[in-house]
Scaffold this motif. Sequence first.
Motif, PDB file in Angstrom:
ATOM      1  N   VAL A 278      43.582   3.376   9.997  1.00 29.57           N
ATOM      2  CA  VAL A 278      43.726   2.313   9.005  1.00 29.57           C
ATOM      3  C   VAL A 278      42.876   1.106   9.392  1.00 29.57           C
ATOM      4  O   VAL A 278      42.166   0.528   8.559  1.00 29.57           O
ATOM      5  N   HIS A 279      42.919   0.732  10.661  1.00 30.57           N
ATOM      6  CA  HIS A 279      42.105  -0.403  11.115  1.00 30.57           C
ATOM      7  C   HIS A 279      40.617  -0.107  10.959  1.00 30.57           C
ATOM      8  O   HIS A 279      39.821  -1.011  10.651  1.00 30.57           O
TER       9      HIS A 279
ATOM     10  N   VAL B 220      37.306   6.031  10.470  1.00 26.28           N
ATOM     11  CA  VAL B 220      38.380   7.016  10.333  1.00 26.28           C
ATOM     12  C   VAL B 220      38.260   8.086  11.413  1.00 26.28           C
ATOM     13  O   VAL B 220      39.240   8.430  12.091  1.00 26.28           O
ATOM     14  N   ALA B 221      37.063   8.617  11.589  1.00 27.72           N
ATOM     15  CA  ALA B 221      36.865   9.717  12.526  1.00 27.72           C
ATOM     16  C   ALA B 221      37.106   9.291  13.973  1.00 27.72           C
ATOM     17  O   ALA B 221      37.808   9.986  14.725  1.00 27.72           O
ATOM     18  N   GLU B 222      36.546   8.178  14.362  1.00 28.35           N
ATOM     19  CA  GLU B 222      36.733   7.735  15.744  1.00 28.35           C
ATOM     20  C   GLU B 222      38.179   7.313  15.987  1.00 28.35           C
ATOM     21  O   GLU B 222      38.737   7.553  17.062  1.00 28.35           O
ATOM     22  N   GLY B 223      38.804   6.680  14.974  1.00 24.78           N
ATOM     23  CA  GLY B 223      40.204   6.298  15.126  1.00 24.78           C
ATOM     24  C   GLY B 223      41.121   7.495  15.295  1.00 24.78           C
ATOM     25  O   GLY B 223      42.101   7.446  16.043  1.00 24.78           O
ATOM     26  N   ALA B 224      40.820   8.588  14.593  1.00 21.99           N
ATOM     27  CA  ALA B 224      41.637   9.798  14.668  1.00 21.99           C
ATOM     28  C   ALA B 224      41.245  10.708  15.815  1.00 21.99           C
ATOM     29  O   ALA B 224      41.904  11.713  16.058  1.00 21.99           O
ATOM     30  N   ARG B 225      40.143  10.366  16.517  1.00 17.82           N
ATOM     31  CA  ARG B 225      39.569  11.227  17.563  1.00 17.82           C
ATOM     32  C   ARG B 225      39.247  12.603  16.977  1.00 17.82           C
ATOM     33  O   ARG B 225      39.643  13.655  17.496  1.00 17.82           O
TER      34      ARG B 225
ATOM     35  N   LEU C  76      48.967  15.531  14.916  1.00 23.07           N
ATOM     36  CA  LEU C  76      49.798  14.460  15.446  1.00 23.07           C
ATOM     37  C   LEU C  76      50.908  15.042  16.318  1.00 23.07           C
ATOM     38  O   LEU C  76      51.550  16.031  15.952  1.00 23.07           O
ATOM     39  N   VAL C  77      51.131  14.393  17.454  1.00 23.50           N
ATOM     40  CA  VAL C  77      52.257  14.722  18.316  1.00 23.50           C
ATOM     41  C   VAL C  77      52.899  13.396  18.706  1.00 23.50           C
ATOM     42  O   VAL C  77      52.510  12.758  19.684  1.00 23.50           O
ATOM     43  N   GLY C  78      53.840  12.942  17.892  1.00 26.78           N
ATOM     44  CA  GLY C  78      54.412  11.627  18.106  1.00 26.78           C
ATOM     45  C   GLY C  78      53.441  10.532  17.708  1.00 26.78           C
ATOM     46  O   GLY C  78      52.377  10.779  17.128  1.00 26.78           O
ATOM     47  N   ASN C  79      53.815   9.305  18.017  1.00 25.79           N
ATOM     48  CA  ASN C  79      52.969   8.163  17.668  1.00 25.79           C
ATOM     49  C   ASN C  79      52.012   7.865  18.807  1.00 25.79           C
ATOM     50  O   ASN C  79      52.364   7.202  19.780  1.00 25.79           O
ATOM     51  N   ASP C  80      50.804   8.369  18.695  1.00 22.38           N
ATOM     52  CA  ASP C  80      49.796   8.125  19.721  1.00 22.38           C
ATOM     53  C   ASP C  80      48.824   7.018  19.331  1.00 22.38           C
ATOM     54  O   ASP C  80      47.800   6.817  19.984  1.00 22.38           O
ATOM     55  N   GLY C  81      49.129   6.301  18.238  1.00 26.48           N
ATOM     56  CA  GLY C  81      48.306   5.169  17.810  1.00 26.48           C
ATOM     57  C   GLY C  81      47.148   5.546  16.913  1.00 26.48           C
ATOM     58  O   GLY C  81      46.445   4.661  16.407  1.00 26.48           O
ATOM     59  N   ARG C  82      46.943   6.830  16.663  1.00 17.96           N
ATOM     60  CA  ARG C  82      45.756   7.226  15.900  1.00 17.96           C
ATOM     61  C   ARG C  82      45.858   6.873  14.417  1.00 17.96           C
ATOM     62  O   ARG C  82      44.853   6.537  13.790  1.00 17.96           O
TER      63      ARG C  82
END
Length: 252
Positions: free
Chosen positions: A27-28, A122-127, A16-22
């Motif tokens: 969670v979604h 989870v995987a696609e959301g987190a890239r 994570l580097v700041g809030n990138d929406g991942r």
Amino acid sequence: MTRRRTLIHIIYAPALVGNDGRTLAVVHGIERALPGMRLEWELSEEGRPIALPQRDGWLAEAAERGGFPLLCNGDESYPVTVYGLQTSGRQAPGGQPLLDVHAKLPLDAVGIAAAADVLEGVAEGARAFWGRVLPDTVAPEMAKQIRHSMNQPHVPPRGLPALNLPKYIRSPEIPHHLGWLNYWSAAAAQAIGFPDPARDADLLSRARRTATGGWVVRLTETPLDLDNPSHLGALLRAYERFPEIGGRVPPR
């Protein structure tokens, strides 16, 4: 009280580097895979659920600080949880820091049916680079595959191959190990040489492509059970097929 068995999902993604929406996308992804279930509670120090009326903002603030705190569904009789940890570059493949996302859901008919969708979400959301799902009863035994010293012999259980610590693996795209369900990003699939139509027909019969060009690959139809000879055989064949996994191929 009987302890509930769980399916453990772990995925490995860029840090994570700041809030990138991942974090919210993760969670979604779980909520889409489990319709009607909402991850809108945190846990008190005593382990009791605390409602989060502003869950999305709370999660965004945590991500800005580099965190992914534990969220749960608030149901102590049927717990679903997710959280993230940061792994420093000193301990990670290729020296690249990682976000490790951990999700748990009950190992029952509902959890088994949703497991692949949860992993993909989870995987696609987190890239993510890669991820896996294992029953909680299998994960500790498979952890014994890890060789903690490069200079000492190591004999894992059940004839499984010895795997190297992540810091000795050359790049984050290479999976540390196999699971019952496996998520391989497009880059991870390329790194391990999947798919080869001539060699992977059996795996491809239990695989599906994701929207980003990755793969969700199921080793066995039912959750992995190392006491089942056919399951152990499938796991051994997969390790033989993909020697890159676990850093078993010397750096080129």
